[in-house]
Design a protein around this motif. Sequence first.
Motif, PDB file in Angstrom:
ATOM      1  N   VAL A 135      51.603  11.639  37.180  1.00 50.78           N
ATOM      2  CA  VAL A 135      50.239  11.701  36.657  1.00 50.78           C
ATOM      3  C   VAL A 135      49.319  10.752  37.429  1.00 50.78           C
ATOM      4  CG1 VAL A 135      48.788  11.257  34.642  1.00 50.78           C
ATOM      5  CG2 VAL A 135      50.981  12.471  34.381  1.00 50.78           C
ATOM      6  N   ASP A 136      49.784   9.533  37.664  1.00 50.30           N
ATOM      7  CA  ASP A 136      48.944   8.571  38.382  1.00 50.30           C
ATOM      8  C   ASP A 136      48.609   9.055  39.786  1.00 50.30           C
ATOM      9  OD1 ASP A 136      49.041   6.997  36.144  1.00 50.30           O
ATOM     10  OD2 ASP A 136      50.365   5.477  36.988  1.00 50.30           O
ATOM     11  N   ALA A 137      49.547   9.764  40.415  1.00 50.13           N
ATOM     12  CA  ALA A 137      49.269  10.300  41.755  1.00 50.13           C
ATOM     13  C   ALA A 137      48.165  11.356  41.710  1.00 50.13           C
ATOM     14  CB  ALA A 137      50.546  10.900  42.344  1.00 50.13           C
ATOM     15  N   GLN A 138      48.050  12.056  40.571  1.00 51.71           N
ATOM     16  CA  GLN A 138      47.037  13.102  40.442  1.00 51.71           C
ATOM     17  C   GLN A 138      45.665  12.553  40.075  1.00 51.71           C
ATOM     18  OE1 GLN A 138      48.402  15.933  37.548  1.00 51.71           O
ATOM     19  NE2 GLN A 138      49.998  16.785  38.844  1.00 51.71           N
ATOM     20  N   ILE A 139      45.619  11.561  39.180  1.00 49.55           N
ATOM     21  CA  ILE A 139      44.317  11.172  38.610  1.00 49.55           C
ATOM     22  C   ILE A 139      43.977   9.699  38.818  1.00 49.55           C
ATOM     23  CG2 ILE A 139      44.457  13.002  36.879  1.00 49.55           C
ATOM     24  CD1 ILE A 139      45.157  10.869  34.794  1.00 49.55           C
ATOM     25  N   GLY A 140      44.793   8.977  39.572  1.00 50.84           N
ATOM     26  CA  GLY A 140      44.509   7.567  39.797  1.00 50.84           C
ATOM     27  C   GLY A 140      45.238   6.685  38.796  1.00 50.84           C
ATOM     28  N   PRO A 141      45.283   5.391  39.044  1.00 46.92           N
ATOM     29  CA  PRO A 141      46.099   4.479  38.240  1.00 46.92           C
ATOM     30  C   PRO A 141      45.511   4.211  36.854  1.00 46.92           C
ATOM     31  CG  PRO A 141      44.844   3.255  39.853  1.00 46.92           C
ATOM     32  CD  PRO A 141      44.622   4.697  40.165  1.00 46.92           C
ATOM     33  N   LEU A 142      46.382   3.866  35.957  1.00 50.22           N
ATOM     34  CA  LEU A 142      46.008   3.471  34.601  1.00 50.22           C
ATOM     35  C   LEU A 142      45.272   2.133  34.645  1.00 50.22           C
ATOM     36  CD1 LEU A 142      46.375   3.717  31.441  1.00 50.22           C
ATOM     37  CD2 LEU A 142      48.542   2.495  31.777  1.00 50.22           C
ATOM     38  N   VAL A 143      44.173   2.030  33.908  1.00 48.72           N
ATOM     39  CA  VAL A 143      43.471   0.761  33.752  1.00 48.72           C
ATOM     40  C   VAL A 143      43.257   0.519  32.264  1.00 48.72           C
ATOM     41  CG1 VAL A 143      42.319   0.853  35.986  1.00 48.72           C
ATOM     42  CG2 VAL A 143      41.184   1.830  33.985  1.00 48.72           C
ATOM     43  N   GLY A 144      43.082  -0.745  31.889  1.00 47.44           N
ATOM     44  CA  GLY A 144      42.813  -1.089  30.505  1.00 47.44           C
ATOM     45  C   GLY A 144      44.044  -1.260  29.656  1.00 47.44           C
ATOM     46  N   VAL A 145      45.205  -0.884  30.168  1.00 52.56           N
ATOM     47  CA  VAL A 145      46.486  -1.029  29.483  1.00 52.56           C
ATOM     48  C   VAL A 145      47.514  -1.404  30.537  1.00 52.56           C
ATOM     49  CG1 VAL A 145      48.168   0.039  27.922  1.00 52.56           C
ATOM     50  CG2 VAL A 145      45.819   0.908  27.968  1.00 52.56           C
ATOM     51  N   ARG A 146      48.409  -2.313  30.209  1.00 50.30           N
ATOM     52  CA  ARG A 146      49.500  -2.646  31.131  1.00 50.30           C
ATOM     53  C   ARG A 146      50.821  -2.237  30.503  1.00 50.30           C
ATOM     54  NH1 ARG A 146      47.650  -6.241  35.205  1.00 50.30           N
ATOM     55  NH2 ARG A 146      49.694  -5.843  36.126  1.00 50.30           N
ATOM     56  N   LEU A 147      51.591  -1.441  31.222  1.00 49.05           N
ATOM     57  CA  LEU A 147      52.911  -1.018  30.770  1.00 49.05           C
ATOM     58  C   LEU A 147      53.974  -1.869  31.447  1.00 49.05           C
ATOM     59  CD1 LEU A 147      52.580   2.878  30.892  1.00 49.05           C
ATOM     60  CD2 LEU A 147      52.529   1.431  28.866  1.00 49.05           C
ATOM     61  N   ILE A 148      54.879  -2.429  30.649  1.00 46.35           N
ATOM     62  CA  ILE A 148      56.041  -3.118  31.206  1.00 46.35           C
ATOM     63  C   ILE A 148      57.117  -2.062  31.405  1.00 46.35           C
ATOM     64  CG2 ILE A 148      57.833  -4.833  30.800  1.00 46.35           C
ATOM     65  CD1 ILE A 148      55.129  -6.065  31.304  1.00 46.35           C
ATOM     66  N   THR A 149      57.396  -1.743  32.645  1.00 46.72           N
ATOM     67  CA  THR A 149      58.309  -0.635  32.931  1.00 46.72           C
ATOM     68  C   THR A 149      59.662  -1.141  33.443  1.00 46.72           C
ATOM     69  OG1 THR A 149      57.388  -0.434  35.152  1.00 46.72           O
ATOM     70  CG2 THR A 149      56.413   0.931  33.437  1.00 46.72           C
ATOM     71  N   ASP A 150      60.633  -0.276  33.279  1.00 50.63           N
ATOM     72  CA  ASP A 150      61.968  -0.564  33.806  1.00 50.63           C
ATOM     73  C   ASP A 150      61.988  -0.250  35.289  1.00 50.63           C
ATOM     74  OD1 ASP A 150      63.632  -1.088  31.230  1.00 50.63           O
ATOM     75  OD2 ASP A 150      62.457   0.699  30.793  1.00 50.63           O
ATOM     76  N   VAL A 151      62.669  -1.084  36.056  1.00 49.30           N
ATOM     77  CA  VAL A 151      62.750  -0.875  37.498  1.00 49.30           C
ATOM     78  C   VAL A 151      64.164  -0.542  37.950  1.00 49.30           C
ATOM     79  CG1 VAL A 151      60.738  -2.299  37.987  1.00 49.30           C
ATOM     80  CG2 VAL A 151      62.987  -3.380  37.893  1.00 49.30           C
ATOM     81  N   LEU A 152      65.126  -0.803  37.083  1.00 48.92           N
ATOM     82  CA  LEU A 152      66.525  -0.509  37.420  1.00 48.92           C
ATOM     83  C   LEU A 152      67.258  -0.180  36.132  1.00 48.92           C
ATOM     84  CD1 LEU A 152      68.943  -0.531  39.475  1.00 48.92           C
ATOM     85  CD2 LEU A 152      69.228  -2.969  38.889  1.00 48.92           C
ATOM     86  N   VAL A 153      67.989   0.932  36.143  1.00 53.08           N
ATOM     87  CA  VAL A 153      68.831   1.328  35.012  1.00 53.08           C
ATOM     88  C   VAL A 153      70.237   1.556  35.541  1.00 53.08           C
ATOM     89  CG1 VAL A 153      69.306   3.136  33.318  1.00 53.08           C
ATOM     90  CG2 VAL A 153      66.954   2.329  33.652  1.00 53.08           C
ATOM     91  N   VAL A 154      71.207   0.911  34.923  1.00 54.77           N
ATOM     92  CA  VAL A 154      72.602   1.061  35.328  1.00 54.77           C
ATOM     93  C   VAL A 154      73.412   1.442  34.095  1.00 54.77           C
ATOM     94  CG1 VAL A 154      74.637  -0.067  36.302  1.00 54.77           C
ATOM     95  CG2 VAL A 154      72.346  -0.627  37.178  1.00 54.77           C
ATOM     96  N   MET A 155      74.126   2.560  34.187  1.00 57.49           N
ATOM     97  CA  MET A 155      74.968   3.023  33.090  1.00 57.49           C
ATOM     98  C   MET A 155      76.409   3.145  33.559  1.00 57.49           C
ATOM     99  SD  MET A 155      72.776   3.435  30.640  1.00 57.49           S
ATOM    100  CE  MET A 155      73.923   4.169  29.467  1.00 57.49           C
ATOM    101  N   ALA A 156      77.326   2.861  32.642  1.00 57.55           N
ATOM    102  CA  ALA A 156      78.722   3.172  32.933  1.00 57.55           C
ATOM    103  C   ALA A 156      78.832   4.685  33.073  1.00 57.55           C
ATOM    104  CB  ALA A 156      79.614   2.677  31.803  1.00 57.55           C
ATOM    105  N   ALA A 157      79.445   5.164  34.140  1.00 51.97           N
ATOM    106  CA  ALA A 157      79.489   6.599  34.421  1.00 51.97           C
ATOM    107  C   ALA A 157      80.035   7.370  33.220  1.00 51.97           C
ATOM    108  CB  ALA A 157      80.344   6.865  35.654  1.00 51.97           C
ATOM    109  N   GLY A 158      79.213   8.302  32.714  1.00 52.45           N
ATOM    110  CA  GLY A 158      79.623   9.130  31.597  1.00 52.45           C
ATOM    111  C   GLY A 158      79.645   8.434  30.250  1.00 52.45           C
ATOM    112  N   GLY A 159      79.237   7.170  30.201  1.00 52.96           N
ATOM    113  CA  GLY A 159      79.325   6.403  28.962  1.00 52.96           C
ATOM    114  C   GLY A 159      77.986   6.167  28.304  1.00 52.96           C
ATOM    115  N   GLU A 160      78.032   5.520  27.152  1.00 58.01           N
ATOM    116  CA  GLU A 160      76.830   5.232  26.378  1.00 58.01           C
ATOM    117  C   GLU A 160      76.258   3.855  26.669  1.00 58.01           C
ATOM    118  OE1 GLU A 160      74.885   6.744  24.259  1.00 58.01           O
ATOM    119  OE2 GLU A 160      75.886   8.681  24.284  1.00 58.01           O
ATOM    120  N   THR A 161      77.025   3.017  27.343  1.00 61.04           N
ATOM    121  CA  THR A 161      76.568   1.638  27.520  1.00 61.04           C
ATOM    122  C   THR A 161      76.139   1.366  28.956  1.00 61.04           C
ATOM    123  OG1 THR A 161      78.824   0.845  27.903  1.00 61.04           O
ATOM    124  CG2 THR A 161      78.029   0.808  25.645  1.00 61.04           C
ATOM    125  N   GLY A 162      75.307   0.349  29.087  1.00 61.11           N
ATOM    126  CA  GLY A 162      74.788  -0.031  30.385  1.00 61.11           C
ATOM    127  C   GLY A 162      73.754  -1.120  30.198  1.00 61.11           C
TER     128      GLY A 162
END
Length: 403
Positions: free
Chosen positions: A163-190
Amino acid sequence: MGISDSIRDFDPEAELVLDPDPVAQWLDWEEQANLVGFRTDTRPVEVELSRIDRARLEIHVLPGAPAAIVERFVRDAGVLCARHPLNRDPQVAWTTTPVDARWSARFTSSRTLAMYGAESGESLFSLKLATDHPHPNFHQPEKTKLREEALGAVEWMEQLLRVDAQIGPLVGVRLITDVLVVMAAGGETGFMVRDLRLFQDGNYSLPALSLPFVGRQIARSSGEPFDAFWARHYAAPVGMAKARLFARYGMWFETPNPQNLLVRLEPSLRPLPDIVVRDVGDAECATDTFTCVERAWSKLESDLRPETQNSFWAFGEAGAHAIGPQTLEHWYEAHDDAYYGELARCFPRIAPGSETATAARLDHWNRALRSATGEEAVAEFFDSLAARAGGSGPESQPALLAP
């Protein structure tokens, strides 16, 4: 994570003394300036990490992830995988694997720890970890399941970037986003890694749940009445932020409570305009964002839910610091006026007339956005933003979305 031996008394009449380190002050507010049952020891805890072969993992390095953070974990053929200090369930991944590193951390919630020690590097980040014990004496086995939220964060990040690539960056709100997600292969934990470098910019970060405890002192430093100050700097910005996230991304939160919202303050304690929202993985979608291609989204698929009172959860239950019902009603009104006002700015063709009763605004928007005219208004909104953004960066963000 134990209750502090000395539950701090936050005197609303006392002068507010800030730690010169804004990150240390943020952590202190997270741990102590909140409900007594949530307060935790401010001393660091130790997070153990094991080096796990990549073949045994699902690794998601999200676009824009800073190398300084990712490289703390992803190392050649192995990945340093963290485990929650309180977990006792042997089925949680890496519970008994050999320890390769120990990093000091501070709790910011039952499953999230800020990595605030020299061992984890200069860039501030947090870890969200699976555990069956979010608190030492509280068994909650469902907290070991992280897959749905973790993959939800990955999927949302893809949509935010699209969306940001289409209409420009979000302003007025800051989102704390995840930059890395690691999961045990096929599992529920990570584990999930969130980029917190924003908190290292020299400004202060006030968790909204701390507002009943230190908000009066902050308002007094400005010379404004408490209720008016926070109606303007918390209630209204939160309402606007929710509407803006919906208008751009179709995003809404079932539990946008004060644990997931922060107000940023200059060193002088003057609030900055951008509300900070964390836990993007908990977001829901009310539109066809995940299937629409031509624009950010094209139609409403489930009712709008501003969840007004949830964003003031526990404010009236803070003991001697509780905020009274009259003030809360004022804040609910300020929140809703900002929420519906932002929708009207985004979709003026279908905004309700001045004769529409306050209580009827939500029903109006749910009907209007589902109408043929509503879908045309949505298309006009995104086409206008795309034309003005032109892919040239933040300076091209249209005034319509300026704070």
